[in-house]
Design a protein around this motif. Structure first.
Motif, PDB file in Angstrom:
ATOM      1  N   ASN A  32       0.806  -1.216   0.000  1.00  0.00           N
ATOM      2  CA  ASN A  32       0.000   0.000   0.000  1.00  0.00           C
ATOM      3  C   ASN A  32       0.840   1.268   0.000  1.00  0.00           C
ATOM      4  O   ASN A  32       0.401   2.299  -0.530  1.00  0.00           O
ATOM      5  CB  ASN A  32      -0.991   0.018   1.174  1.00  0.00           C
ATOM      6  CG  ASN A  32      -0.416  -0.520   2.474  1.00  0.00           C
ATOM      7  OD1 ASN A  32       0.721  -0.988   2.535  1.00  0.00           O
ATOM      8  ND2 ASN A  32      -1.211  -0.471   3.516  1.00  0.00           N
ATOM      9  N   ILE A  61       1.719   1.916  -3.745  1.00  0.00           N
ATOM     10  CA  ILE A  61       0.548   1.948  -4.622  1.00  0.00           C
ATOM     11  C   ILE A  61      -0.384   3.106  -4.274  1.00  0.00           C
ATOM     12  O   ILE A  61      -0.922   3.765  -5.173  1.00  0.00           O
ATOM     13  CB  ILE A  61      -0.212   0.605  -4.555  1.00  0.00           C
ATOM     14  CG1 ILE A  61       0.648  -0.506  -5.173  1.00  0.00           C
ATOM     15  CG2 ILE A  61      -1.560   0.688  -5.281  1.00  0.00           C
ATOM     16  CD1 ILE A  61       0.086  -1.903  -4.981  1.00  0.00           C
ATOM     17  N   ALA A  62      -0.574   3.376  -2.978  1.00  0.00           N
ATOM     18  CA  ALA A  62      -1.583   4.357  -2.595  1.00  0.00           C
ATOM     19  C   ALA A  62      -1.072   5.493  -1.717  1.00  0.00           C
ATOM     20  O   ALA A  62      -1.467   6.645  -1.895  1.00  0.00           O
ATOM     21  CB  ALA A  62      -2.738   3.645  -1.884  1.00  0.00           C
ATOM     22  N   SER A  89      -1.027   7.521  -9.471  1.00  0.00           N
ATOM     23  CA  SER A  89      -1.908   7.122  -8.376  1.00  0.00           C
ATOM     24  C   SER A  89      -2.295   5.664  -8.574  1.00  0.00           C
ATOM     25  O   SER A  89      -1.942   5.044  -9.596  1.00  0.00           O
ATOM     26  CB  SER A  89      -3.162   7.998  -8.334  1.00  0.00           C
ATOM     27  OG  SER A  89      -4.074   7.606  -9.344  1.00  0.00           O
ATOM     28  N   TYR A  90      -3.053   5.122  -7.647  1.00  0.00           N
ATOM     29  CA  TYR A  90      -3.493   3.727  -7.784  1.00  0.00           C
ATOM     30  C   TYR A  90      -4.335   3.526  -9.026  1.00  0.00           C
ATOM     31  O   TYR A  90      -4.425   2.425  -9.563  1.00  0.00           O
ATOM     32  CB  TYR A  90      -4.265   3.291  -6.536  1.00  0.00           C
ATOM     33  CG  TYR A  90      -5.644   3.901  -6.402  1.00  0.00           C
ATOM     34  CD1 TYR A  90      -6.763   3.273  -6.948  1.00  0.00           C
ATOM     35  CD2 TYR A  90      -5.842   5.100  -5.722  1.00  0.00           C
ATOM     36  CE1 TYR A  90      -8.028   3.825  -6.836  1.00  0.00           C
ATOM     37  CE2 TYR A  90      -7.098   5.654  -5.602  1.00  0.00           C
ATOM     38  CZ  TYR A  90      -8.189   5.025  -6.157  1.00  0.00           C
ATOM     39  OH  TYR A  90      -9.442   5.567  -6.046  1.00  0.00           O
ATOM     40  N   PRO A 102      -5.304  -3.274 -11.788  1.00  0.00           N
ATOM     41  CA  PRO A 102      -5.165  -4.187 -10.655  1.00  0.00           C
ATOM     42  C   PRO A 102      -5.532  -5.612 -11.039  1.00  0.00           C
ATOM     43  O   PRO A 102      -6.605  -5.856 -11.586  1.00  0.00           O
ATOM     44  CB  PRO A 102      -6.149  -3.619  -9.629  1.00  0.00           C
ATOM     45  CG  PRO A 102      -7.168  -2.888 -10.431  1.00  0.00           C
ATOM     46  CD  PRO A 102      -6.477  -2.390 -11.670  1.00  0.00           C
ATOM     47  N   MET A 118      -0.119  -6.019  -9.653  1.00  0.00           N
ATOM     48  CA  MET A 118      -0.617  -4.949 -10.523  1.00  0.00           C
ATOM     49  C   MET A 118       0.044  -5.048 -11.899  1.00  0.00           C
ATOM     50  O   MET A 118       1.102  -5.655 -12.062  1.00  0.00           O
ATOM     51  CB  MET A 118      -0.328  -3.584  -9.910  1.00  0.00           C
ATOM     52  CG  MET A 118      -0.718  -3.439  -8.455  1.00  0.00           C
ATOM     53  SD  MET A 118      -2.493  -3.405  -8.159  1.00  0.00           S
ATOM     54  CE  MET A 118      -2.822  -1.658  -8.353  1.00  0.00           C
ATOM     55  N   LEU A 143      -9.218  -0.427  -3.424  1.00  0.00           N
ATOM     56  CA  LEU A 143      -8.187   0.601  -3.520  1.00  0.00           C
ATOM     57  C   LEU A 143      -8.744   1.981  -3.205  1.00  0.00           C
ATOM     58  O   LEU A 143      -8.086   2.792  -2.539  1.00  0.00           O
ATOM     59  CB  LEU A 143      -7.556   0.582  -4.911  1.00  0.00           C
ATOM     60  CG  LEU A 143      -6.707  -0.655  -5.228  1.00  0.00           C
ATOM     61  CD1 LEU A 143      -6.377  -0.704  -6.718  1.00  0.00           C
ATOM     62  CD2 LEU A 143      -5.427  -0.667  -4.404  1.00  0.00           C
ATOM     63  N   THR A 188      -7.465   4.109   0.057  1.00  0.00           N
ATOM     64  CA  THR A 188      -6.855   5.421  -0.163  1.00  0.00           C
ATOM     65  C   THR A 188      -7.603   6.499   0.609  1.00  0.00           C
ATOM     66  O   THR A 188      -6.984   7.417   1.174  1.00  0.00           O
ATOM     67  CB  THR A 188      -6.827   5.745  -1.666  1.00  0.00           C
ATOM     68  OG1 THR A 188      -6.130   4.704  -2.360  1.00  0.00           O
ATOM     69  CG2 THR A 188      -6.117   7.068  -1.927  1.00  0.00           C
TER      70      THR A 188
END
Length: 324
Positions: A96, A99-100, A113-114, A119, A258, A306, A310
């Motif tokens: 995380n 990714i976020a 950003s995610y 995904p 991802m 996600l 976030t």
């Protein structure tokens, strides 16, 4: 004006190219796959990524090579993944943080950003654990809350760095418990551990797999894990959420597979199917569970997951005013 022959050939050529692309996707994979990991070998993300890569190679029948591209808190590898060709031959196993969270902390430098990934699926999660130095005499979350409440600003907690999931977990404890504590960022868990053992730091936050050896040996005292429920890896350690004053505590470290954006549907389906099979593989499950992780359920709704994660991190970042 277009030549009549060009007009006549256009639909034929379009059909030819479309069928060629479809054939390439249907034959996927037919060459080695690279899995990017944003940290050096040896950490929890690397262990998870290598376990995924090993099983992907078995499921897909092609070599799967792990490439450790460390730097910028995992953001360098993540950025490479978002810019790679969308053909399924470059994948990314990340947590995380990269990714976020990174985007929320350093928006000026983290330009993705995610939402800039495709995904494939959630792999596993692992709670963090709030610990106390034995020098404090604190044995559980209730005593911790009472002690810190009684001396606002009189205690500090350490994490492995500003903006990490560990830092956010500590700030979530502060927010929910109504506490005033000082955050001390360390360059990794080594110096954090040294100060806890030496009694110069009262509290700390570890990933469970890093904290368990210290907890089991009595070098630090576990006050509670940060996810909503107890961890199967350490069922004797309470969840912080079991304390009414921390009932909404629910934050962990998760790992996901991802791919670059706009991954073709046939390739995405192939990879998701392979990942769901991997999650049920006894060898894979044992590897990750022995390291303190809980295997994710199959077919998690990743866009929703996600987005919700976030939003949770954004709330903590705003509360703590975390920026680099």
């Amino acid at each position: 004006m277009k030549h009549p022959l060009a007009i006549a050939l256009a639909p034929i050529l379009a059909t030819f190219f479309a069928s060629t692309v479809w054939a390439q996707e249907a034959a996927y994979p037919n060459k080695p796959i690279t899995v990017l990991i944003g940290y050096p070998p040896g950490g929890s993300t690397d262990l998870t990524g290598r376990a995924v890569a090993d099983q992907l190679a078995k499921k897909l029948g092609v070599p799967v090579v792990v490439e450790n591209a460390g730097g910028a808190g995992g953001a360098i590898a993540a950025m490479r993944a978002t810019r790679a060709p969308a053909d399924g031959y470059t994948l990314f196993v990340g947590a995380n943080n990269e990714i976020a969270i990174n985007r929320l902390i350093t928006p000026a430098t983290v330009k993705y950003s995610y939402q800039d990934f495709t995904p494939i699926g959630l792999v596993a999660s692992q709670p963090m654990v709030l610990v106390a130095s034995p020098s404090t005499g604190i044995k559980d979350a209730g005593q911790f809350l009472n002690a810190v409440k009684a001396r606002p600003g009189g205690f500090s907690y350490g994490s492995s760095g500003i903006g990490t999931a560990l830092h956010l977990a500590g700030e979530m404890v502060k927010e929910q418990g109504g506490l005033f504590m000082t955050h001390i960022p360390y360059r990794g868990v080594g110096p954090l551990t040294t100060d806890l053992l030496g009694g110069t730091l009262e509290y700390g936050v570890f990933v469970l797999s890093s904290g368990l050896p210290l907890i089991r040996s009595g070098k630090v005292v576990a006050l509670g894990v940060t996810e909503k429920a107890r961890s199967p890896a350490a069922p004797d350690i309470p969840a912080l959420a079991e304390n009414p004053k921390l009932k909404n505590m629910d934050i962990g470290v998760w790992f996901a597979l991802m791919a670059p954006p706009r991954l073709p549907a046939p390739v995405l389906t192939r990879l998701r199917t392979a990942l769901n099979e991997i999650l049920q593989t006894p060898e894979f499950r044992k590897t990750l569970e022995d390291a303190g992780s809980t295997i994710a359920p199959p077919n998690v709704d990743m866009p929703r997951f996600l987005a919700e994660e976030t939003a949770k991190y954004q709330k903590v970042v705003d509360f703590a005013k975390i920026k680099e």
